[in-house]
Design a protein around this motif. Structure first.
Motif, PDB file in Angstrom:
ATOM      1  N   VAL A 122       0.870  -1.192   0.000  1.00  0.00           N
ATOM      2  CA  VAL A 122       0.000   0.000   0.000  1.00  0.00           C
ATOM      3  C   VAL A 122       0.906   1.240   0.000  1.00  0.00           C
ATOM      4  CG1 VAL A 122      -1.908   1.192   1.115  1.00  0.00           C
ATOM      5  CG2 VAL A 122      -1.682  -1.296   1.363  1.00  0.00           C
ATOM      6  N   PRO A 123       1.270   1.769  -1.164  1.00  0.00           N
ATOM      7  CA  PRO A 123       2.209   2.889  -1.228  1.00  0.00           C
ATOM      8  C   PRO A 123       1.756   4.129  -0.459  1.00  0.00           C
ATOM      9  CG  PRO A 123       1.933   1.885  -3.394  1.00  0.00           C
ATOM     10  CD  PRO A 123       0.908   1.265  -2.502  1.00  0.00           C
ATOM     11  N   THR A 124       0.447   4.315  -0.278  1.00  0.00           N
ATOM     12  CA  THR A 124      -0.029   5.516   0.415  1.00  0.00           C
ATOM     13  C   THR A 124       0.387   5.547   1.889  1.00  0.00           C
ATOM     14  OG1 THR A 124      -2.144   4.385   0.830  1.00  0.00           O
ATOM     15  CG2 THR A 124      -2.005   5.808  -1.112  1.00  0.00           C
ATOM     16  N   LEU A 125       0.802   4.388   2.451  1.00  0.00           N
ATOM     17  CA  LEU A 125       1.254   4.369   3.839  1.00  0.00           C
ATOM     18  C   LEU A 125       2.527   5.181   4.031  1.00  0.00           C
ATOM     19  CD1 LEU A 125       0.652   0.608   4.753  1.00  0.00           C
ATOM     20  CD2 LEU A 125      -0.700   2.575   5.460  1.00  0.00           C
ATOM     21  N   ALA A 126       3.238   5.436   2.935  1.00  0.00           N
ATOM     22  CA  ALA A 126       4.458   6.239   3.030  1.00  0.00           C
ATOM     23  C   ALA A 126       4.148   7.710   3.280  1.00  0.00           C
ATOM     24  CB  ALA A 126       5.291   6.089   1.756  1.00  0.00           C
ATOM     25  N   ASP A 127       2.890   8.097   3.197  1.00  0.00           N
ATOM     26  CA  ASP A 127       2.504   9.496   3.406  1.00  0.00           C
ATOM     27  C   ASP A 127       2.054   9.775   4.835  1.00  0.00           C
ATOM     28  OD1 ASP A 127       2.980   9.898   0.689  1.00  0.00           O
ATOM     29  OD2 ASP A 127       0.928   9.356   0.138  1.00  0.00           O
ATOM     30  N   ASP A 128       2.274   8.810   5.752  1.00  0.00           N
ATOM     31  CA  ASP A 128       1.876   8.985   7.150  1.00  0.00           C
ATOM     32  C   ASP A 128       2.643  10.162   7.765  1.00  0.00           C
ATOM     33  OD1 ASP A 128       1.108   8.796   9.749  1.00  0.00           O
ATOM     34  OD2 ASP A 128       1.780   6.727  10.053  1.00  0.00           O
ATOM     35  N   PRO A 166       8.744  10.938  10.214  1.00  0.00           N
ATOM     36  CA  PRO A 166       9.519  12.069   9.698  1.00  0.00           C
ATOM     37  C   PRO A 166       9.624  12.046   8.184  1.00  0.00           C
ATOM     38  CG  PRO A 166      10.605  11.111  11.612  1.00  0.00           C
ATOM     39  CD  PRO A 166       9.451  10.218  11.283  1.00  0.00           C
ATOM     40  N   GLU A 167       9.632  13.233   7.587  1.00  0.00           N
ATOM     41  CA  GLU A 167       9.608  13.339   6.129  1.00  0.00           C
ATOM     42  C   GLU A 167      10.795  12.637   5.486  1.00  0.00           C
ATOM     43  OE1 GLU A 167       9.359  16.765   2.626  1.00  0.00           O
ATOM     44  OE2 GLU A 167       9.465  17.329   4.736  1.00  0.00           O
ATOM     45  N   ALA A 168      11.977  12.757   6.089  1.00  0.00           N
ATOM     46  CA  ALA A 168      13.161  12.119   5.508  1.00  0.00           C
ATOM     47  C   ALA A 168      12.988  10.600   5.464  1.00  0.00           C
ATOM     48  CB  ALA A 168      14.399  12.483   6.330  1.00  0.00           C
ATOM     49  N   GLU A 169      12.407  10.013   6.511  1.00  0.00           N
ATOM     50  CA  GLU A 169      12.172   8.571   6.532  1.00  0.00           C
ATOM     51  C   GLU A 169      11.111   8.177   5.516  1.00  0.00           C
ATOM     52  OE1 GLU A 169      11.507   6.861  10.336  1.00  0.00           O
ATOM     53  OE2 GLU A 169      13.050   8.045  11.329  1.00  0.00           O
ATOM     54  N   ARG A 170      10.088   9.004   5.347  1.00  0.00           N
ATOM     55  CA  ARG A 170       9.031   8.687   4.377  1.00  0.00           C
ATOM     56  C   ARG A 170       9.606   8.621   2.966  1.00  0.00           C
ATOM     57  NH1 ARG A 170       5.883  12.778   7.018  1.00  0.00           N
ATOM     58  NH2 ARG A 170       5.878  14.008   5.099  1.00  0.00           N
ATOM     59  N   LYS A 171      10.411   9.607   2.608  1.00  0.00           N
ATOM     60  CA  LYS A 171      10.976   9.651   1.257  1.00  0.00           C
ATOM     61  C   LYS A 171      11.938   8.480   1.040  1.00  0.00           C
ATOM     62  CE  LYS A 171      12.249  13.571  -0.453  1.00  0.00           C
ATOM     63  NZ  LYS A 171      12.925  14.885  -0.616  1.00  0.00           N
ATOM     64  N   ARG A 172      12.778   8.241   2.038  1.00  0.00           N
ATOM     65  CA  ARG A 172      13.746   7.148   1.911  1.00  0.00           C
ATOM     66  C   ARG A 172      13.044   5.798   1.863  1.00  0.00           C
ATOM     67  NH1 ARG A 172      19.117   6.751   4.044  1.00  0.00           N
ATOM     68  NH2 ARG A 172      20.151   5.102   2.827  1.00  0.00           N
ATOM     69  N   GLY A 173      12.041   5.625   2.706  1.00  0.00           N
ATOM     70  CA  GLY A 173      11.327   4.362   2.730  1.00  0.00           C
ATOM     71  C   GLY A 173      10.585   4.083   1.437  1.00  0.00           C
ATOM     72  N   LYS A 174       9.964   5.112   0.865  1.00  0.00           N
ATOM     73  CA  LYS A 174       9.244   4.933  -0.397  1.00  0.00           C
ATOM     74  C   LYS A 174      10.195   4.538  -1.509  1.00  0.00           C
ATOM     75  CE  LYS A 174       5.608   7.150  -3.117  1.00  0.00           C
ATOM     76  NZ  LYS A 174       4.772   8.369  -3.248  1.00  0.00           N
ATOM     77  N   GLN A 175      11.361   5.168  -1.533  1.00  0.00           N
ATOM     78  CA  GLN A 175      12.349   4.858  -2.559  1.00  0.00           C
ATOM     79  C   GLN A 175      12.865   3.430  -2.405  1.00  0.00           C
ATOM     80  OE1 GLN A 175      15.816   7.302  -2.301  1.00  0.00           O
ATOM     81  NE2 GLN A 175      16.669   6.630  -4.254  1.00  0.00           N
ATOM     82  N   MET A 176      13.159   3.005  -1.190  1.00  0.00           N
ATOM     83  CA  MET A 176      13.668   1.655  -0.971  1.00  0.00           C
ATOM     84  C   MET A 176      12.605   0.604  -1.273  1.00  0.00           C
ATOM     85  SD  MET A 176      15.863   2.282   2.530  1.00  0.00           S
ATOM     86  CE  MET A 176      16.187   0.540   2.770  1.00  0.00           C
ATOM     87  N   ALA A 177      11.354   0.876  -0.912  1.00  0.00           N
ATOM     88  CA  ALA A 177      10.282  -0.086  -1.185  1.00  0.00           C
ATOM     89  C   ALA A 177      10.094  -0.295  -2.683  1.00  0.00           C
ATOM     90  CB  ALA A 177       8.980   0.393  -0.552  1.00  0.00           C
ATOM     91  N   GLU A 178      10.297   0.750  -3.472  1.00  0.00           N
ATOM     92  CA  GLU A 178      10.172   0.616  -4.925  1.00  0.00           C
ATOM     93  C   GLU A 178      11.309  -0.216  -5.506  1.00  0.00           C
ATOM     94  OE1 GLU A 178      10.104   4.627  -6.257  1.00  0.00           O
ATOM     95  OE2 GLU A 178       7.979   4.960  -5.753  1.00  0.00           O
ATOM     96  N   GLN A 179      12.489  -0.130  -4.913  1.00  0.00           N
ATOM     97  CA  GLN A 179      13.647  -0.835  -5.445  1.00  0.00           C
ATOM     98  C   GLN A 179      13.680  -2.302  -5.038  1.00  0.00           C
ATOM     99  OE1 GLN A 179      16.885   1.498  -3.914  1.00  0.00           O
ATOM    100  NE2 GLN A 179      16.691   3.103  -5.475  1.00  0.00           N
ATOM    101  N   LEU A 180      13.148  -2.620  -3.869  1.00  0.00           N
ATOM    102  CA  LEU A 180      13.208  -3.986  -3.360  1.00  0.00           C
ATOM    103  C   LEU A 180      12.012  -4.799  -3.851  1.00  0.00           C
ATOM    104  CD1 LEU A 180      14.269  -3.202   0.304  1.00  0.00           C
ATOM    105  CD2 LEU A 180      15.701  -4.216  -1.463  1.00  0.00           C
ATOM    106  N   SER A 181      12.255  -6.063  -4.147  1.00  0.00           N
ATOM    107  CA  SER A 181      11.171  -6.949  -4.572  1.00  0.00           C
ATOM    108  C   SER A 181      10.468  -7.529  -3.356  1.00  0.00           C
ATOM    109  CB  SER A 181      11.725  -8.082  -5.442  1.00  0.00           C
ATOM    110  OG  SER A 181      12.561  -8.927  -4.676  1.00  0.00           O
ATOM    111  N   MET A 182       9.244  -7.988  -3.571  1.00  0.00           N
ATOM    112  CA  MET A 182       8.497  -8.601  -2.479  1.00  0.00           C
ATOM    113  C   MET A 182       9.187  -9.878  -1.998  1.00  0.00           C
ATOM    114  SD  MET A 182       6.006  -8.336  -0.416  1.00  0.00           S
ATOM    115  CE  MET A 182       5.039  -7.036  -1.201  1.00  0.00           C
ATOM    116  N   ALA A 183       9.806 -10.607  -2.933  1.00  0.00           N
ATOM    117  CA  ALA A 183      10.493 -11.842  -2.553  1.00  0.00           C
ATOM    118  C   ALA A 183      11.665 -11.556  -1.618  1.00  0.00           C
ATOM    119  CB  ALA A 183      10.980 -12.573  -3.803  1.00  0.00           C
ATOM    120  N   SER A 184      12.446 -10.510  -1.923  1.00  0.00           N
ATOM    121  CA  SER A 184      13.594 -10.192  -1.074  1.00  0.00           C
ATOM    122  C   SER A 184      13.143  -9.678   0.294  1.00  0.00           C
ATOM    123  CB  SER A 184      14.492  -9.163  -1.766  1.00  0.00           C
ATOM    124  OG  SER A 184      13.790  -7.949  -1.989  1.00  0.00           O
TER     125      SER A 184
END
Length: 581
Positions: free
Chosen positions: A305-311, A315-333
């Motif tokens: 659920v990508p919208t959870l990154a907008d909580d 902190p804003e820095a964690e939201r941006k970093r987390g969204k970027q990492m979630a896009e790069q990582l696969s569900m399997a990994s």
């Protein structure tokens, strides 16, 4: 003489329902019950430690016995805190409000004292109230002794139970109580409560510091206040994020993201360097493992659920970093990382050297990140075709079924190259002399004996014939063989009697010292090994073995379908499941 200083958890203990945070259901129910005079005779308060069970019980007791500042008031959901009853209950000194710790009063004799005291009316209060904390600690006999009084208590007696282990309370007790589940507080509620108390204590703070304390409190108000008390003392009433993080043994959140990022990119050296730096700064390996687990869970949720990154609470820095990492990582990994970290958490906790255990865990995770996911490997093979490893020469592949005109996997014309044996050829299989079965009582070879034994329900005999007999010849009424060293002594006699009883003629089983071919079990294993060796030479299997070091093919089972990859099922020995049918 200086006044006594109370810890924060006692100093700011709720005295009225308005002070009780996060328990709206309890407050609303008790308020309505008092307003309508529909009081239960027993209440059961359950929840984790430090959420307000005992405090709620005392507030209920004060509300039921409050007489108001003028001494003429009635029951109220908002006790005055000024009358004698309210003051005595708050100080745990009221003669009619008895608090009992069930952890140290577990026996039936302790409960008998309660039962005897319940027979008498209150001395000075409206209700005599028994508050029993950690009620699940009572013995079975104590619970049974309490049942009758709890079901039909005297009119002016109330029971309030508190427990953290509701499942240990007998259902017979629960059915006689009005139950309230006090919920765990979320981090934001706790952080806001800590901020209010910090202001009351004239303590300066950083919002991130209170967030760290609230997270460490894990939903418990008392735990959070105890940690805040410690931080205020250690940091001289200046709660900074770095100071609290160092006190709790936590890693810097920014560095935690860096550690996770380098680890999941397979950069082992970079990950270990980051870990060492955090350990030198005071980070606890076990807590750091918990943080990695929490981060994995959060990234997985964002992946779904990508919208959870907008909580906004993050902190804003964690939201941006987390969204970027979630896009790069696969569900399997991410799911693999979760499983490995969850198992590694116990390893780190129980290890004599937690840092070394965490280092090995990070190495495993970083190594796992470099491996392709099985689904991705299959997708690449479908898209790019079969990739032949350098060590495999497709010209030496031996067709499993040379009579086929097309290759079963590619549906292309089969190779006409001269078959070349595999590197591990199957041992030669000598056959005993065979005779027509119709002249031999239905027995033409040793495998017919096994088939007959299974048909007659003699599975043990069939197993022994397969495993211990090396046939020399099978003739009408006579089997010549060599027994293996571990064969039972009575095997020949049993086999002779069995064949004589079920074939209509007399049989003799004759043994000799030397000669004989392989046992039927050895024949079966040799065929299986040959098929496995052939299968390892195919490009797709060789490619998978090369992509996953340490993997191996242990067994091949026939597939009963027209497009079977391994060809006719007659090329394979029967499996254990098939031979048992």
């Amino acid at each position: 003489m200086a006044g006594t200083s109370h810890v924060l958890a006692r100093k700011y203990r709720p005295q009225v329902f308005s002070d009780l945070i996060g328990q709206e259901a309890l407050v609303r129910t008790i308020t309505n019950a008092i307003a309508t005079n529909r009081l239960a005779h027993a209440y059961m308060l359950t929840g984790i430690r430090g959420v307000g069970k005992t405090s709620s019980a005392r507030i209920i007791a004060k509300g039921l016995n409050c007489t108001g500042p003028d001494g003429k008031g009635g029951m109220t959901p908002n006790p005055c805190g000024q009358c004698q009853n309210c003051r005595d209950i708050a100080n745990d000194a009221h003669i009619d409000v008895i608090e009992i710790d069930a952890a140290s009063n577990t026996g039936v004799d302790n409960v008998r004292e309660i039962i005897d005291g319940a027979k008498y009316n209150p001395v000075s209060a409206r209700f005599k109230i028994y508050i029993i904390d950690e009620v699940h600690m009572l013995s079975k006999q104590a619970f049974n002794a309490l049942l009758k009084t709890l079901e039909e208590p005297p009119e002016r007696i109330k029971f309030i139970f508190a427990t953290t282990e509701i499942r240990k309370v007998p259902i017979t007790i629960l059915s006689r109580c009005q139950r309230f589940d006090l919920r765990r507080l979320d981090e934001q509620q706790l952080a806001d409560h800590l901020a209010h108390i910090a202001q009351m204590e004239n303590t300066t703070f950083e919002p991130e510091a209170l967030q760290l304390l609230a997270r460490a409190g894990d939903g418990s108000v008392r735990d959070s206040l105890s940690l805040m008390d410690q931080a205020m003392t250690q940091l001289d009433n200046n709660l900074t994020a770095d100071g609290v993080r160092h006190m709790l043994g936590l890693a810097d959140r920014t560095v935690l993201f860096d550690l996770y990022d380098t680890m999941m990119k397979g950069d082992i050296a970079g990950a270990l360097q980051t870990l060492d730096a955090q350990y030198d700064c005071g980070a606890d390996p076990f807590v750091l493992t918990q943080d990695l687990l929490e981060l994995t869970h959060w990234l997985t949720r964002i992946k779904i659920v990508p919208t959870l990154a907008d909580d906004v609470t993050v902190p804003e820095a964690e939201r941006k970093r987390g969204k970027q990492m979630a896009e790069q990582l696969s569900m399997a990994s991410l799911t693999s990382a979760w499983q490995m970290l969850l198992k590694g958490l116990t390893e780190v906790k129980n290890a004599d050297f937690p840092l070394k255990a965490l280092e090995m865990l990070i190495i495993r995770l970083a190594y796992m990140a470099d491996l392709p996911a099985p689904a991705q490997l299959v997708e690449d093979i479908k898209k790019n075709g079969l990739a032949t490893p350098p060590s495999v020469n497709p010209t030496i592949i031996r067709p499993i079924d040379p009579t086929q005109t097309t290759h079963p996997a590619t549906n292309q014309p089969a190779t006409t190259a001269t078959p070349i044996p595999t590197t591990q050829s199957a041992p030669s299989i000598a056959k005993a002399t065979e005779v027509p079965a119709n002249t031999n009582g239905g027995i033409g070879q040793l495998s017919d004996v096994v088939t007959l034994a299974r048909a007659k329900g003699e599975r043990m005999l069939a197993f022994q014939v397969e495993s211990y007999i090396r046939p020399v010849s099978v003739q009408p009424g006579l089997i010549k063989c060599v027994l293996t060293p571990d064969a039972p002594r009575s095997l020949c006699q049993q086999l002779s009697q069995f064949l004589t009883a079920h074939t209509g003629r007399e049989w003799i089983v004759q043994t000799q010292v030397s000669g004989g071919s392989q046992t039927l079990q050895e024949v079966k294993e040799a065929k299986q090994n040959a098929v496995v060796a052939d299968l390892k030479q195919t490009p797709i299997i060789a490619g998978i073995l090369a992509a996953f070091p340490g993997s191996k093919v242990e067994k091949v089972k026939p597939i009963k379908s027209e497009d079977s990859f391994i060809g006719e099922e007659d090329n394979l020995p029967p499996t254990d499941e098939e031979t048992d049918d």
